[in-house]
Design a protein around this motif. Structure first.
Motif, PDB file in Angstrom:
ATOM      1  N   CYS A  10       0.836  -1.199   0.000  1.00  0.00           N
ATOM      2  CA  CYS A  10       0.000   0.000   0.000  1.00  0.00           C
ATOM      3  C   CYS A  10       0.872   1.250   0.000  1.00  0.00           C
ATOM      4  CB  CYS A  10      -0.905   0.029   1.240  1.00  0.00           C
ATOM      5  SG  CYS A  10      -2.181  -1.260   1.266  1.00  0.00           S
ATOM      6  N   GLY A  11       0.367   2.299  -0.618  1.00  0.00           N
ATOM      7  CA  GLY A  11       1.092   3.568  -0.630  1.00  0.00           C
ATOM      8  C   GLY A  11       1.310   4.049  -2.044  1.00  0.00           C
ATOM      9  N   ASP A 296      -1.020   9.802   3.116  1.00  0.00           N
ATOM     10  CA  ASP A 296      -1.079   9.089   1.839  1.00  0.00           C
ATOM     11  C   ASP A 296      -2.437   8.403   1.735  1.00  0.00           C
ATOM     12  OD1 ASP A 296      -0.771   7.654  -0.462  1.00  0.00           O
ATOM     13  OD2 ASP A 296       1.074   6.622   0.150  1.00  0.00           O
ATOM     14  N   ASN A 298      -3.472   6.378  -0.338  1.00  0.00           N
ATOM     15  CA  ASN A 298      -3.345   4.996  -0.794  1.00  0.00           C
ATOM     16  C   ASN A 298      -2.633   4.103   0.212  1.00  0.00           C
ATOM     17  OD1 ASN A 298      -4.628   5.340  -3.349  1.00  0.00           O
ATOM     18  ND2 ASN A 298      -2.788   6.385  -4.079  1.00  0.00           N
ATOM     19  N   SER A 299      -2.351   4.640   1.396  1.00  0.00           N
ATOM     20  CA  SER A 299      -1.824   3.792   2.462  1.00  0.00           C
ATOM     21  C   SER A 299      -2.950   2.923   3.007  1.00  0.00           C
ATOM     22  CB  SER A 299      -1.230   4.647   3.579  1.00  0.00           C
ATOM     23  OG  SER A 299      -2.267   5.411   4.202  1.00  0.00           O
TER      24      SER A 299
END
Length: 365
Positions: A10-11, A296, A298-299
């Motif tokens: 993730c990220g 973030d 998208n974490s």
């Protein structure tokens, strides 16, 4: 079956492009203006009499806003929740073991709101949200649906009098009874028109609670909308324009409902609701600006938080928009008495236009 070694991380990693603080700050103020204008216009138009906004404008805003809120739930919130919580980088519980989790969260929030409303119905009785046209209740000085109850004429007779004797009551007595009935009617109308929101206190409390729950469902996701705008670099201009239209349309829908609630004269609550909606997305943008180098989306944390809160918001809005707004405006006994068939067709056309407009914006935001 997902192999643990192949699970993506993730990220977002390193984001391409240079962050323009000035442009993102300008975007914050543009969204603030659009949000306050959208939610505030119906309320100002209802409260400030010299504006003389035609009632057709309130009618259009109210039903257009219903379509906007429905599309917000189905096009913006629910898909985002599902995409966030089904990201393959998340733990297997979200992706493999129980992928329907967003639906469960949505259903739980929907049932929670239904339970609250059922309790309110049992405590307060009645179901009212401001009239099917959107302006009948809150403006008693101009448009009032007056129900005048006139007692039947008193018949000064004993139980042994015949119907023939009753029918030939003197003209003087009939004239007195007619004059008394007219006086009662005038007194009833004066009572309604002299008080700015002549509504049963329990019904008012219910309407007040309904609009509060509706706005709560909207405010949940507005913070994350603002954060998303502020941390976006590529395609920021397109996203900003889409969010501005999103806030104006959603604000009109919410503001028209706020304006329909008969708040007491001088009450600050409608302005507080407008202020809350107008500042929530900009607040999210401010958070995004402050945390642009650390947060973030998208974490794993970002995906889970956004997914859960969007699922909760979608459940609240789906219930409120379909049950409290759409069904009440078109299927209730009140709407059958207030709206003609032609008005219902026009109102539903506005609902469809609102849903279409918000669905188009969904392609960019």
């Amino acid at each position: 079956m997902t192999v643990r070694g192949e699970k993506p991380v993730c990220g977002s990693g390193n984001r391409a492009g240079e962050y323009d603080v000035g442009l993102h700050t300008l975007g914050l103020f543009l969204v603030l203006i659009a949000s306050i204008f959208g939610a505030g216009f119906p309320v100002v138009a209802q409260k400030v009499k010299w504006l003389k906004v035609p009632t057709k404008v309130f009618f259009a805003c109210k039903h257009f806003g219903t379509g906007v809120l429905i599309a917000t739930a189905f096009v913006h919130l629910l898909p985002t929740a599902w995409l966030s919580l089904s990201n393959p980088c998340l733990p297997d519980f979200f992706v493999v073991q129980y992928p329907p989790l967003p639906g469960i969260i949505m259903m739980a929030s929907l049932f929670s709101l239904f339970t609250i409303e059922m309790w309110m119905n049992n405590k307060m009785g009645g179901h009212s949200h401001g009239g099917a046209r959107g302006f009948e209740v809150s403006d008693a000085s101009t448009t009032v649906t007056t129900v005048t109850t006139v007692p039947p004429p008193r018949l000064n007779q004993s139980s042994s009098q015949s119907s023939f004797e009753t029918d030939i009551s003197s003209p003087v007595e009939e004239e007195a009874q007619s004059r008394e009935a007219k006086e009662n009617a005038v007194m009833s109308e004066t009572t309604v028109t002299d008080v700015e929101a002549q509504v049963d206190p329990l019904v008012y409390r219910k309407m007040n609670m309904n609009i509060t729950l509706l706005e709560g469902g909207i405010l949940f996701h507005s913070v994350f909308v603002g954060i998303t705008v502020s941390i976006t670099i590529n395609g920021f201009i397109v996203l900003l324009i889409a969010i501005i239209f999103h806030q104006v349309f959603e604000g009109l829908g919410l503001g028209s409902r706020i304006a329909a609630v008969p708040y007491p004269k001088g009450s600050f609550r409608p302005w507080l609701l407008v202020f809350a909606f107008g500042t929530t997305a900009p607040l999210g943008q401010a958070i995004g600006l402050a945390t642009r180098n650390t947060y973030d989306p998208n974490s794993a944390f970002g995906l889970i938080i956004v997914g859960i809160f969007n699922a909760i918001s979608s459940g609240l809005l789906i219930y409120a928009a379909l049950v409290d707004l759409l069904a009440e405006d078109f299927l209730s006994e009140e709407s059958n008495h207030v709206l003609t068939t032609k008005e219902k067709k026009i109102a539903f056309l506005w609902v469809l236009l609102g849903a279409i407009a918000m669905s188009v914006i969904g392609a960019f935001a």
